[in-house]
Design a protein around this motif. Structure first.
Motif, PDB file in Angstrom:
ATOM      1  N   VAL A  47       0.606  -1.347   0.199  1.00 57.35           N
ATOM      2  CA  VAL A  47       0.332   0.172   0.508  1.00 57.35           C
ATOM      3  C   VAL A  47       0.556   1.525   0.132  1.00 57.35           C
ATOM      4  N   SER A 123      -1.126   4.197  -3.761  1.00 59.82           N
ATOM      5  CA  SER A 123      -0.966   2.905  -3.965  1.00 59.82           C
ATOM      6  C   SER A 123      -1.407   2.537  -5.185  1.00 59.82           C
ATOM      7  N   GLU A 212      -6.844  -1.145  -3.040  1.00 56.10           N
ATOM      8  CA  GLU A 212      -6.198  -1.760  -3.687  1.00 56.10           C
ATOM      9  C   GLU A 212      -6.112  -2.802  -4.539  1.00 56.10           C
TER      10      GLU A 212
END
Ligand code: MN
Length: 261
Positions: A47, A123, A212
């Motif tokens: 991330v 991300s 993400e």
């Protein structure tokens, strides 16, 4: 200012009097350690890289929050955690540099009493959804059911004008971002990244990871054809069910971050 109800609501049931660390008005050492671990998990799970940050509201005072000093998240230990007031002034930095974009955190905590943890990241799979004018970032998978029906996009030019550096470096920009976030869980930031919020630290880490994941899945699905998104009822019911499962992910991610898997 720390009432038992506040502590219980966020899963940190210790009272001010029996905290293992810190003084009478400081956050618990357990929370500081957990925030340091959250930094390392977010790096390990892709991330954050050298940039991005995670904060948590103090368990001793809802008018303060905790955030690492200016450094790469993978390197954060408990000694690097700094306490801030909601104007994002550091209270114990002792000369250490702090993040330029700390106003993201302070202004969201001001606007959202229900929010106890915030992740800001760049991300990479999420960024295109803040850039492509016709793309809408929506939940395509049960694990990301916390995403809004239509995730808002923060356009910094609306506040800072054409001559801006894309960063949230002031109270005004942080407040503008918080307004676009609204009552939601996620806001995209055009040409920059995204910010997710939650009611506790483990939940916000979970949400950042699966924001993400959703971006990767949605991008791939859109390449294949017409996409079916979760409907509004599915978003609500699935989020309620998955919320009971977050510790399972946390325990796994902790082991990975500690190099034990
Ligand atoms: Mn940023």
């Amino acid at each position: 200012m720390c009432t038992p109800a506040y502590s219980d609501m966020h899963g940190y049931a210790q009272t001010v009097a029996d905290r293992p660390g810190g003084g009478a008005s400081g956050p618990s050492q357990a929370l500081i350690e957990e925030l340091a671990l959250a930094n390392r998990i977010l790096f390990r799970e892709g991330v954050v890289d050298a940039f991005g940050h995670v904060s948590v509201r103090s368990d001793a005072d809802p008018g303060r929050y905790l955030l690492a000093r200016n450094m790469a998240p993978a390197l954060v230990t408990a000694d690097d955690i700094v306490e801030f007031d909601l104007d994002s002034a550091p209270l114990n930095a002792d000369g250490r540099a702090v993040y330029l974009e700390r106003f993201i955190h302070g202004e969201i905590y001001k606007a959202r009493p229900d929010v106890t943890a915030v992740v800001h990241s760049h991300s990479p799979a999420v960024v295109p959804f803040g850039i492509v004018k016709t793309a809408k970032f929506r939940s395509v998978c049960h694990m990301s059911s916390f995403l809004p029906v239509c995730t808002p996009i923060f356009e910094i030019r609306d506040t800072a004008g054409e001559d801006n550096d894309l960063l949230i470096t002031s109270h005004a920009l942080g407040a503008a971002l918080a307004r676009v976030l609204g009552e939601g869980t996620c806001v995209l930031m055009r040409g920059h990244g995204s910010t997710v919020v939650a009611s506790n630290l483990r939940e916000v880490v979970y949400r950042a990871v699966y924001t993400e994941v959703n971006a990767k899945l949605q991008s791939e699905a859109m390449r294949m054809g017409e996409v079916t998104y979760l409907n509004e009822k599915e978003l609500v019911t699935t989020t309620r069910t998955i919320a009971t499962q977050i510790n399972r992910a946390w325990d796994f991610w902790r082991m990975r971050a500690e190099g034990k898997l």
